[in-house]
Design an enzyme around this catalytic site. Sequence first.
Site, PDB file in Angstrom:
ATOM      1  CG  ASP A 249      -1.968  -0.921   1.256  1.00  0.00           C
ATOM      2  OD1 ASP A 249      -2.350  -1.324   0.151  1.00  0.00           O
ATOM      3  OD2 ASP A 249      -2.466  -1.262   2.332  1.00  0.00           O
ATOM      4  CE  LYS A 271      -8.119   6.676  -2.309  1.00  0.00           C
ATOM      5  NZ  LYS A 271      -8.799   7.084  -1.149  1.00  0.00           N
ATOM      6  N   GLY A 302       0.423  -0.827   5.864  1.00  0.00           N
ATOM      7  CA  GLY A 302       0.919   0.121   6.856  1.00  0.00           C
ATOM      8  C   GLY A 302       0.317  -0.188   8.219  1.00  0.00           C
ATOM      9  N   GLY A 303       1.081   0.032   9.270  1.00  0.00           N
ATOM     10  CA  GLY A 303       0.566  -0.158  10.629  1.00  0.00           C
ATOM     11  C   GLY A 303       0.241  -1.608  10.921  1.00  0.00           C
ATOM     12  CB  ILE A 307      -5.860  -1.330  13.438  1.00  0.00           C
ATOM     13  CG1 ILE A 307      -5.851  -2.256  14.655  1.00  0.00           C
ATOM     14  CG2 ILE A 307      -6.358   0.071  13.817  1.00  0.00           C
ATOM     15  CD1 ILE A 307      -5.110  -1.764  15.849  1.00  0.00           C
ATOM     16  CB  ALA A 333      -1.118   5.086  12.793  1.00  0.00           C
ATOM     17  CG  MET A 384      -8.054   6.818   7.334  1.00  0.00           C
ATOM     18  SD  MET A 384      -8.996   5.423   6.700  1.00  0.00           S
ATOM     19  CE  MET A 384      -9.495   4.594   8.191  1.00  0.00           C
ATOM     20  N   GLY A 413       3.993  10.339  11.395  1.00  0.00           N
ATOM     21  CA  GLY A 413       4.573   9.872  12.658  1.00  0.00           C
ATOM     22  C   GLY A 413       5.713   8.887  12.466  1.00  0.00           C
TER      23      GLY A 413
HETATM   24  N1  SAH Z   1      -3.603  -0.124   9.334  1.00  0.00           N
HETATM   25  C1  SAH Z   1      -3.085   1.182   9.621  1.00  0.00           C
HETATM   26  C2  SAH Z   1      -4.119   2.255   9.437  1.00  0.00           C
HETATM   27  C3  SAH Z   1      -4.613   2.431   8.042  1.00  0.00           C
HETATM   28  S1  SAH Z   1      -5.761   3.738   7.889  1.00  0.00           S
HETATM   29  C4  SAH Z   1      -2.511   1.212  11.033  1.00  0.00           C
HETATM   30  O1  SAH Z   1      -2.700   0.263  11.794  1.00  0.00           O
HETATM   31  O2  SAH Z   1      -1.820   2.180  11.359  1.00  0.00           O
HETATM   32  C5  SAH Z   1      -4.736   5.070   7.408  1.00  0.00           C
HETATM   33  C6  SAH Z   1      -4.609   6.101   8.486  1.00  0.00           C
HETATM   34  O3  SAH Z   1      -3.655   5.713   9.455  1.00  0.00           O
HETATM   35  C7  SAH Z   1      -4.100   7.435   8.001  1.00  0.00           C
HETATM   36  O4  SAH Z   1      -5.154   8.209   7.431  1.00  0.00           O
HETATM   37  C8  SAH Z   1      -3.606   8.049   9.286  1.00  0.00           C
HETATM   38  O5  SAH Z   1      -4.670   8.547  10.045  1.00  0.00           O
HETATM   39  C9  SAH Z   1      -3.050   6.842  10.002  1.00  0.00           C
HETATM   40  N2  SAH Z   1      -1.578   6.715   9.817  1.00  0.00           N
HETATM   41  C10 SAH Z   1      -0.935   5.666   9.275  1.00  0.00           C
HETATM   42  N3  SAH Z   1       0.401   5.864   9.325  1.00  0.00           N
HETATM   43  C11 SAH Z   1       0.597   7.049   9.906  1.00  0.00           C
HETATM   44  C12 SAH Z   1       1.740   7.814  10.240  1.00  0.00           C
HETATM   45  N4  SAH Z   1       2.977   7.376   9.973  1.00  0.00           N
HETATM   46  N5  SAH Z   1       1.576   9.012  10.842  1.00  0.00           N
HETATM   47  C13 SAH Z   1       0.340   9.466  11.128  1.00  0.00           C
HETATM   48  N6  SAH Z   1      -0.781   8.798  10.823  1.00  0.00           N
HETATM   49  C14 SAH Z   1      -0.660   7.598  10.220  1.00  0.00           C
END
Ligand code: SAH
Length: 469
Positions: A249, A271, A302-303, A307, A333, A384, A413
């Site tokens: 992603d 995206k 990501g993350g 979640i 995040a 988001m 972050g």
């Molecule tokens: N699965 C991911 C979240 C996906 S939704 C997780 O667990 O983190 C995407 C949202 O995650 C973004 O719109 C933002 O709000 C947040 N996000 C993800 N990485 C981030 C980062 N490095 N810094 C700040 N917000 C982050």
Amino acid sequence: MDYLPLFFKLENRNALLVGGGQVALRKARLLVRTKAIVTVISHEIDPQLAQLLKDNNGISIIGEYRDELLEGKLLVTAATDDQALNEQVYHDALARNIPVNVVDNPKLCTFVFPAIVDRSPIVIAISSGGQAPVLVRVLRAKLETLIPNGYSKLAILAGKFRAQVKQKFGTINQRRHFWESILQGQVAETMLAGREKDAYLMMEKKLKDADTALPAGEVYLVGAGPGDPELLTFKALRLMQQADVVLYDALVSKEVMELCRRDADLIFVGKQRDNHSVPQQSINQMLVDHAKKGRRVVRLKGGDPFIFGRGGEELQTLKEQGIPFQVVPGITAASACSTYAGIPLTHRDYAQSVTFVTGQLKNRSTVLDYSQLIAAGQTVVFYMGLHNLADICTKLVEAGQSELTPAAIVSKGTSVDQQVLVGDLSTLVKLQEEAQLAAPALIIVGKVVLLREQLQWFSANHLGDVSSL
Ligand code: SAH
């Protein structure tokens, strides 16, 4: 990268060494290990060097260096204390396009001799391009202790079985999987323990018993964390390095992507800049298709994948299709941004619970119930939510939350570009209008935000807070 690391085959090829002292001797020792034919030209040749050349098919010439000696040489090294001569050798070699190294003079080198960890046939070369030779030596010492001598014997074993393995398995993937099981399994352990004969016997048996049917593919749904590669789990890293295909992603950082197996197919499914994203259905289907071809597919998110990651939907499709899968959690995040911003999500005095909500209300049939988000002693983290910041702040206040409730935005972050904006529900929108922090960003609402002033520890490239209460 200033120099491209290459390994030269010098066996029976000619190399020229200008200079006959101790430094030349060291270089000659290295060159003869590759079975190169070394010619030394110098007014005087150290007796040890002369003997080395004699024992190794080399040539000693006592006399003046001249340009014609470069004829037919694959590379040349100058190791004299005559600076003018070193420069001449450099320019002559350059004119003939022959790689040249003037010892201890990086400016007069088109190649460098790296520091070497020799576990032949495994050879590790380390270079700093002449910038930090001592650091290179320190690193070499580390690697020497890290890589036992047994790796040499293990590589020889692999070489001996290579043709048989190739014959037995039809596809590259099958061969790779087989080799990985050998080199990270019992055969390797046995060899590294010094039981060479047992290792060979075991290898023969494993090869004989190996199943040559196409392996079943598998999908690993892996959380890549918030961006900083050091925040990956060991398991994530291991699976990323075994992957045949990686679907990733936009939130997965470049630094994290660099840790994927170099030969893996990397497929971006996030995206695009034009806002065109691969539909979820197609992603689900791609996972199935690749796995059915016997591949190990890493779905990198990501993350944390569970979640706000739609990880569950992807797994449901895999389950329906009978594809085996594993899930690796990642640092989400909320956890990463709060820690890197110095904002504990809970605190005995300020918050006894924390709620993660999505601020992305588009396409949602249910509307957020703000009355549940204003309970005392609660921290609320909006994912988001940046585009709906004004709405979120207003609705919280309308629902009864004090407009003096502290609130923060954490943008990008954990990265070197992290920025944090601190205000309260009445000021945050205005502050963000001025600061224009970029996505991805997280909104944290609750009294714990106040703790940042005391607990802030991470400094990114920016100077900490954009603004404070
Ligand atoms: N699965 C991911 C979240 C996906 S939704 C997780 O667990 O983190 C995407 C949202 O995650 C973004 O719109 C933002 O709000 C947040 N996000 C993800 N990485 C981030 C980062 N490095 N810094 C700040 N917000 C982050």
